[in-house]
Design a protein around this motif. Structure first.
Motif, PDB file in Angstrom:
ATOM      1  N   MET A 117       0.856  -1.171   0.000  1.00  0.00           N
ATOM      2  CA  MET A 117       0.000   0.000   0.000  1.00  0.00           C
ATOM      3  C   MET A 117       0.904   1.235   0.000  1.00  0.00           C
ATOM      4  SD  MET A 117      -3.101   0.950   2.647  1.00  0.00           S
ATOM      5  CE  MET A 117      -4.211  -0.320   2.121  1.00  0.00           C
ATOM      6  N   ASN A 118       0.663   2.148  -0.923  1.00  0.00           N
ATOM      7  CA  ASN A 118       1.504   3.342  -1.004  1.00  0.00           C
ATOM      8  C   ASN A 118       1.010   4.446  -0.063  1.00  0.00           C
ATOM      9  OD1 ASN A 118      -0.579   4.817  -2.263  1.00  0.00           O
ATOM     10  ND2 ASN A 118       0.049   4.142  -4.294  1.00  0.00           N
ATOM     11  N   GLY A 119       1.780   5.520   0.022  1.00  0.00           N
ATOM     12  CA  GLY A 119       1.460   6.616   0.938  1.00  0.00           C
ATOM     13  C   GLY A 119       0.113   7.258   0.663  1.00  0.00           C
ATOM     14  N   ALA A 120      -0.224   7.432  -0.619  1.00  0.00           N
ATOM     15  CA  ALA A 120      -1.509   8.053  -0.972  1.00  0.00           C
ATOM     16  C   ALA A 120      -2.670   7.176  -0.517  1.00  0.00           C
ATOM     17  CB  ALA A 120      -1.578   8.308  -2.477  1.00  0.00           C
ATOM     18  N   ALA A 121      -2.530   5.865  -0.673  1.00  0.00           N
ATOM     19  CA  ALA A 121      -3.590   4.952  -0.250  1.00  0.00           C
ATOM     20  C   ALA A 121      -3.759   4.980   1.270  1.00  0.00           C
ATOM     21  CB  ALA A 121      -3.288   3.537  -0.729  1.00  0.00           C
ATOM     22  N   ILE A 122      -2.662   5.080   1.992  1.00  0.00           N
ATOM     23  CA  ILE A 122      -2.728   5.146   3.455  1.00  0.00           C
ATOM     24  C   ILE A 122      -3.429   6.430   3.899  1.00  0.00           C
ATOM     25  CG2 ILE A 122      -1.333   5.353   5.566  1.00  0.00           C
ATOM     26  CD1 ILE A 122       0.675   3.418   4.186  1.00  0.00           C
ATOM     27  N   ILE A 123      -3.083   7.539   3.268  1.00  0.00           N
ATOM     28  CA  ILE A 123      -3.743   8.818   3.583  1.00  0.00           C
ATOM     29  C   ILE A 123      -5.238   8.717   3.284  1.00  0.00           C
ATOM     30  CG2 ILE A 123      -3.941  11.240   2.874  1.00  0.00           C
ATOM     31  CD1 ILE A 123      -0.859  11.181   2.516  1.00  0.00           C
ATOM     32  N   GLY A 124      -5.571   8.130   2.144  1.00  0.00           N
ATOM     33  CA  GLY A 124      -6.974   7.949   1.780  1.00  0.00           C
ATOM     34  C   GLY A 124      -7.710   7.067   2.756  1.00  0.00           C
TER      35      GLY A 124
END
Length: 83
Positions: free
Chosen positions: A1-8
């Motif tokens: 899971m990338n950073g953008a997905a974690i933020i989302g």
């Protein structure tokens, strides 16, 4: 899971989580203090955004809007059946 997905995912959990206290209170009291117009618009908008996210295959946005639509629909149902 990338950073953008974690933020989302974090944003989704916070936004959906914000409906939980209101929905629990509405179910317990069998009365919804929210404005009917607001709830109708919210349910409609979240439902349309759920469909959009499905077609875009954006599963975080889909889950967010599905759960928001579901919780606000519970509030709407209670509001419409209040005595």
């Amino acid at each position: 899971m990338n950073g953008a997905a974690i933020i989302g995912l974090i944003g989704m959990l916070l936004l959906v989580g914000s409906w939980i206290p209101q929905t629990v209170e509405t179910i317990k009291r069998r009365k919804c203090p929210l404005n009917l117009g607001f709830i109708v618009i919210y349910v409609t908008a979240s439902s349309l955004l759920t469909l959009y996210a499905y077609f875009q295959r954006d599963w975080i946005f889909f889950t967010l809007n599905f759960l928001a639509a579901f919780q606000s629909a519970i509030n709407l149902l209670v509001k419409l059946t209040e005595k």
